[in-house]
Scaffold this motif. Structure first.
Motif, PDB file in Angstrom:
ATOM      1  N   TYR A 126      -3.697  -0.803   4.737  1.00  0.00           N
ATOM      2  CA  TYR A 126      -3.721  -2.266   4.772  1.00  0.00           C
ATOM      3  C   TYR A 126      -4.820  -2.742   5.718  1.00  0.00           C
ATOM      4  O   TYR A 126      -5.568  -3.668   5.401  1.00  0.00           O
TER       5      TYR A 126
ATOM      6  N   GLU B 254       0.835  -1.207   0.000  1.00  0.00           N
ATOM      7  CA  GLU B 254       0.000   0.000   0.000  1.00  0.00           C
ATOM      8  C   GLU B 254       0.867   1.254   0.000  1.00  0.00           C
ATOM      9  O   GLU B 254       0.532   2.248  -0.643  1.00  0.00           O
TER      10      GLU B 254
ATOM     11  N   SER C 180      -9.247  -2.435  -1.926  1.00  0.00           N
ATOM     12  CA  SER C 180      -7.897  -2.530  -2.502  1.00  0.00           C
ATOM     13  C   SER C 180      -7.308  -1.138  -2.698  1.00  0.00           C
ATOM     14  O   SER C 180      -6.733  -0.837  -3.753  1.00  0.00           O
TER      15      SER C 180
ATOM     16  N   HIS D 277      -3.385  -0.619  -3.104  1.00  0.00           N
ATOM     17  CA  HIS D 277      -2.728  -1.923  -3.078  1.00  0.00           C
ATOM     18  C   HIS D 277      -2.072  -2.186  -4.425  1.00  0.00           C
ATOM     19  O   HIS D 277      -2.694  -2.004  -5.478  1.00  0.00           O
TER      20      HIS D 277
END
Length: 207
Positions: A175, A84, A184, A187
């Protein structure tokens, strides 16, 4: 070049609309909350808004100053939050724009509205001092400006020298958000491709 300009234009329009919407909602809600609140409570709210602006300014500077290399080493060790953090660094222009400009402008607008409410409450609470709202407003605005500029100056120094550590902690926060809500955000997926040797033909297996 053209695709980059189109992408930047879409982001600029999107973030402008989001900024206007958030500023409108927060300004109205802050004025509603401050009604009937003492000048001391309003001052605490005002200082909190200034602190939020300084904190997000630090995050924006850290994202622009951070480097991917040490974060890749953490990601190779599968440390939570490293991927991340890499995503934040790769989108540093958008991340810093949101933190520095969007949150910074919104905190400035809201702090101005809160300052007006604090000045009015202070003048009403101390009628014996016979203070004009203009004089109190000048003193309060000068104080808030000094705290904001001084805080951001200190924050920039810390952000530049500890940029990777700060962004890694932000990555750990995203995260946790991604794990909790199955998202996400920022990510980065690992892109492992098998390398095939060219010109090499395996012999058939013989049993």
């Amino acid at each position: 070049m053209v695709s980059l300009l189109r992408k930047s234009m879409r982001w600029a329009i999107t973030v402008s609309l989001i900024s206007a919407f958030i500023a409108c909602i927060l300004t109205v809600s802050s004025q509603t909350v401050l009604r009937g609140m003492s000048w001391g409570g309003g001052m605490m709210v005002l200082l909190m808004i200034v602190a939020i602006g300084i904190g997000f300014d630090m995050l924006g500077i850290a994202a622009a100053a951070a480097s991917e290399k040490p974060l890749h080493a953490m990601a190779a060790q599968k440390i939570p939050g490293a991927k991340e953090a890499i995503g934040i660094v790769r989108r540093a222009d958008q991340f810093s724009n949101f933190c520095n400009d969007v949150v910074g402008d919104i905190s400035g607008v809201i702090s101005g509205a809160v300052a007006v409410a604090v000045v009015a409450s202070f003048v009403i609470s101390f009628p014996e001092l016979k203070l004009s709202s203009g004089a109190v407003d000048i003193v309060l605005v000068s104080l808030i400006s000094a705290l904001t500029v001084g805080g951001k100056a200190l924050g920039k120094t810390l952000s530049i020298h500890y940029s990777n550590q700060i962004i890694f902690r932000v990555g750990k926060f995203f995260y946790w958000i991604n794990r909790q809500f199955r998202l996400s955000l920022f990510h980065v997926k690992s892109n492992k491709k098998r390398k095939r040797k060219r010109g090499v033909i395996r012999a058939p297996r013989t049993d």
